[in-house]
Design a protein around this motif. Structure first.
Motif, mmCIF file in Angstrom:
data_model
loop_
_atom_site.group_PDB
_atom_site.id
_atom_site.type_symbol
_atom_site.label_atom_id
_atom_site.label_comp_id
_atom_site.label_asym_id
_atom_site.label_seq_id
_atom_site.Cartn_x
_atom_site.Cartn_y
_atom_site.Cartn_z
ATOM 1 N N ARG A 73 -65.853 -15.840 11.958
ATOM 2 C CA ARG A 73 -67.153 -15.506 12.542
ATOM 3 C C ARG A 73 -68.030 -14.698 11.583
ATOM 4 O O ARG A 73 -69.185 -14.421 11.895
ATOM 5 C CB ARG A 73 -66.949 -14.715 13.834
ATOM 6 C CG ARG A 73 -66.315 -15.538 14.952
ATOM 7 C CD ARG A 73 -66.193 -14.725 16.226
ATOM 8 N NE ARG A 73 -65.661 -15.527 17.312
ATOM 9 C CZ ARG A 73 -64.368 -15.723 17.544
ATOM 10 N NH1 ARG A 73 -63.477 -15.159 16.742
ATOM 11 N NH2 ARG A 73 -63.973 -16.466 18.555
ATOM 12 N N ASN A 74 -67.476 -14.371 10.419
ATOM 13 C CA ASN A 74 -68.237 -13.626 9.430
ATOM 14 C C ASN A 74 -68.973 -14.616 8.525
ATOM 15 O O ASN A 74 -68.355 -15.398 7.806
ATOM 16 C CB ASN A 74 -67.296 -12.750 8.598
ATOM 17 C CG ASN A 74 -68.036 -11.894 7.593
ATOM 18 O OD1 ASN A 74 -68.604 -12.404 6.638
ATOM 19 N ND2 ASN A 74 -68.010 -10.583 7.818
ATOM 20 N N ARG A 75 -70.302 -14.559 8.565
ATOM 21 C CA ARG A 75 -71.111 -15.527 7.826
ATOM 22 C C ARG A 75 -70.859 -15.455 6.324
ATOM 23 O O ARG A 75 -70.754 -16.485 5.650
ATOM 24 C CB ARG A 75 -72.600 -15.275 8.120
ATOM 25 C CG ARG A 75 -73.522 -16.266 7.424
ATOM 26 C CD ARG A 75 -74.970 -15.852 7.583
ATOM 27 N NE ARG A 75 -75.829 -16.840 6.962
ATOM 28 C CZ ARG A 75 -76.070 -16.931 5.663
ATOM 29 N NH1 ARG A 75 -75.477 -16.087 4.829
ATOM 30 N NH2 ARG A 75 -76.868 -17.861 5.188
ATOM 31 N N GLU A 135 -64.865 -24.705 17.409
ATOM 32 C CA GLU A 135 -66.038 -24.846 16.554
ATOM 33 C C GLU A 135 -66.049 -26.222 15.907
ATOM 34 O O GLU A 135 -64.997 -26.788 15.592
ATOM 35 C CB GLU A 135 -66.046 -23.769 15.458
ATOM 36 C CG GLU A 135 -66.129 -22.349 15.989
ATOM 37 C CD GLU A 135 -67.483 -22.026 16.577
ATOM 38 O OE1 GLU A 135 -68.461 -22.697 16.208
ATOM 39 O OE2 GLU A 135 -67.570 -21.103 17.398
ATOM 40 N N GLN A 165 -61.873 -14.139 8.601
ATOM 41 C CA GLN A 165 -62.670 -13.904 9.798
ATOM 42 C C GLN A 165 -63.737 -14.994 9.880
ATOM 43 O O GLN A 165 -64.825 -14.860 9.317
ATOM 44 C CB GLN A 165 -63.309 -12.510 9.760
ATOM 45 C CG GLN A 165 -64.262 -12.187 10.915
ATOM 46 C CD GLN A 165 -63.681 -12.493 12.279
ATOM 47 O OE1 GLN A 165 -63.784 -13.610 12.770
ATOM 48 N NE2 GLN A 165 -63.062 -11.488 12.895
ATOM 49 N N TRP A 180 -73.510 -23.434 11.469
ATOM 50 C CA TRP A 180 -73.031 -22.085 11.098
ATOM 51 C C TRP A 180 -74.141 -21.077 11.361
ATOM 52 O O TRP A 180 -75.140 -21.040 10.679
ATOM 53 C CB TRP A 180 -72.681 -22.043 9.608
ATOM 54 C CG TRP A 180 -71.447 -22.804 9.263
ATOM 55 C CD1 TRP A 180 -70.653 -23.506 10.096
ATOM 56 C CD2 TRP A 180 -70.886 -22.929 7.969
ATOM 57 N NE1 TRP A 180 -69.627 -24.071 9.418
ATOM 58 C CE2 TRP A 180 -69.740 -23.728 8.114
ATOM 59 C CE3 TRP A 180 -71.230 -22.451 6.710
ATOM 60 C CZ2 TRP A 180 -68.932 -24.059 7.042
ATOM 61 C CZ3 TRP A 180 -70.421 -22.772 5.649
ATOM 62 C CH2 TRP A 180 -69.290 -23.569 5.813
#
Length: 495
Positions: free
Chosen positions: A69-71, A44, A67, A494
């Motif tokens: 990938r957790n916004r 990323e 985490q 993001w």
């Protein structure tokens, strides 16, 4: 790479440790630097995994995204990072005493600004991408973020853009700062690893720089300086923990236990770099600063003050790309800053001036004759003769010569005479000698004084007249439309 740096690298290999390529420090070092060691998710551009930050070397703050990938977790990280940043930044934007040498009722400038240190140039890029990823975020409606998140994005963008200005010390990559003052025996790419640069500076024991650098390149015992993680660590330690955290979404106890293990693992990855950052700062702090360092830091403070006022009074964010006029102005300012920085470094440092001497654009030598009271009409025009062994590739009649010891004075090269293996150069001096019939004491070099003259100058050309935005010529796209961030801009990094 300069000739001096190339020579320094050869000597470093021969002598087994890094070699100094400056005699003074050419950047400002804050007494309370803000050290920021980021770590991003593999694959990323700017999704944060963790960050170690603070001004206290013994008590760093660790921010972790369990985490990535957790916004919600990512923006909770951004919110916490903004709180820490603004705790240092906001008080400095408010403290604006009179500028020394200026009237008390004149414009006020911030007395200080946070100096942010990152491990390397990749850390600067992380700051830039994080700024771009947050400055467009909306604080209302769907996916709203706390107000300090886009505000932080504007500041991070400013800091990342300020790095482009030669001599700026607001955002400092530690590896670049060290490499500007010492030459190691490795390549420029290898110099981006903070641990290996420090190993060359202090190999320890009977080790050579090469041997010490090979030891710290072991990613297990000496994790990399970020922002990228080591693939072995990702696959064997981090990935299993993140999966366990994700799989236990309904088990709060196990989730909390796993989060603690993630924090512990990431702390071990970052703490070595954190300590190395302070070691780098200590090495640079121990050096005597060049006499123009304070002036350049003053330029940083002026830019910081203008940005603080703009962020306070404008709801807009920096656009994704500059307009044609803004880009042209920025390019001119960068070129002017580069020329001035090169001259200031040379005037502050004889090792840097040696570069100009090698190519024949500067010379050093003793004054062997002087006529300080020579006049032409009503003007004082002293003559001095300088004897040098330096190669001089300057034409007779060159009028732009200046000396670091007398920056307000100009010299014209009147003649060059070969005497054996030396050159005798006759110079006519003008300006910087006072307004009387005789030159003021010390304004004309005395017999036996060793002097240096070069083509370098710290005086900048005046800014040319650029067209207004609404007068942008058709060759450059015509007048640009008002910039309004789109959802695509805001969601660029993001998701």
């Amino acid at each position: 790479m300069t000739l001096l740096t190339s020579l320094g690298r050869v000597l470093a290999v021969d002598r087994g440790r890094a070699q100094p390529i400056t005699t003074v420090r050419h950047l400002h070092v804050s007494p309370t630097p803000l050290v920021f060691v980021p770590l991003k998710m593999a694959g990323e551009a700017s999704a944060p995994m963790a960050a170690m930050i603070g001004t206290d070397r013994k008590n760093p703050r660790l921010l972790v995204v369990a985490q990535p990938r957790n916004r919600d977790q990512r923006f909770a990280f951004a919110h916490d990072l903004a709180r820490l940043l603004f705790a240092e930044l906001l008080p400095m934007t408010l403290h604006r005493p009179p500028v020394p040498g200026q009237p008390a009722d004149g414009p006020r400038r911030c007395a200080d600004a946070p100096q942010i240190w990152v491990p390397n140039r990749a850390g600067v890029e992380f700051v830039r991408m994080l700024g771009r990823s947050t400055r467009f975020r909306k604080t209302t409606g769907q996916w709203a973020v706390p107000q300090n998140v886009p505000r932080m994005g504007k500041w991070l963008t400013f800091y990342a853009e300020r790095v482009q200005y030669p001599g700026s010390s607001l955002l400092v990559p530690a590896t670049a700062a060290l490499s500007a003052h010492w030459a190691t025996g490795q390549s420029s790419t290898e110099d981006e690893h903070l641990g290996t640069v420090l190993a060359w500076l202090d190999p320890g024991g009977d080790l050579t720089g090469v041997e010490a650098a090979q030891i710290v390149e072991d990613p297990v015992d000496h994790p990399p300086a970020g922002p990228a993680t080591d693939p072995t660590f990702d696959n064997t330690v981090l990935a299993p923990l993140v999966r366990r955290y994700h799989d236990n979404v309904d088990n709060r106890v196990e989730r909390a236990r796993t989060e603690t293990r993630i924090e512990s693992a990431l702390h071990k990855q970052l703490i070595g770099t954190w300590q190395g950052m302070w070691q780098a700062i200590d090495l640079l702090t121990a050096m005597e600063p060049g006499r123009h360092v304070a002036e350049r830091w003053g330029d940083d403070l002026s830019s910081f003050t203008r940005t603080a006022d703009w962020i306070e009074n404008s709801p807009a964010a920096q656009p994704k790309r500059d307009s044609a006029v803004t880009a042209a102005m920025r390019l001119y300012e960068l070129e002017r800053a580069h020329a001035r920085y090169q001259a200031q470094r040379a005037f502050d440092d004889p090792l840097v001036m040696a570069e100009a001497r090698i190519v024949g654009e500067a010379f050093v030598g003793p004054v062997t004759a002087a006529d300080p009271y020579r006049r032409i009409g009503q003007r004082t025009r002293p003559l001095i003769t300088v004897e040098t062994t330096d190669p001089v590739r300057l034409p007779v009649g060159e009028r732009r010569l200046r000396s670091p010891a007398r920056l307000g004075q100009k010299a014209e090269l009147v003649s060059i005479t070969e005497v054996g293996d030396r050159l005798q150069l006759v110079l006519e001096l003008s300006e910087g000698m006072g307004s009387g019939c005789e030159p003021k004491p010390g304004s004309v070099p005395e017999l036996g004084e060793e002097v240096c003259y070069s083509l370098l100058t710290t005086k900048s050309r005046p800014m040319p007249q650029f067209p207004r935005r609404d007068e942008t010529p058709w060759t450059h796209g015509g007048p640009p439309a008002e910039y309004v961030p789109t959802d695509e801009d805001a969601q660029e990094e993001w998701q």
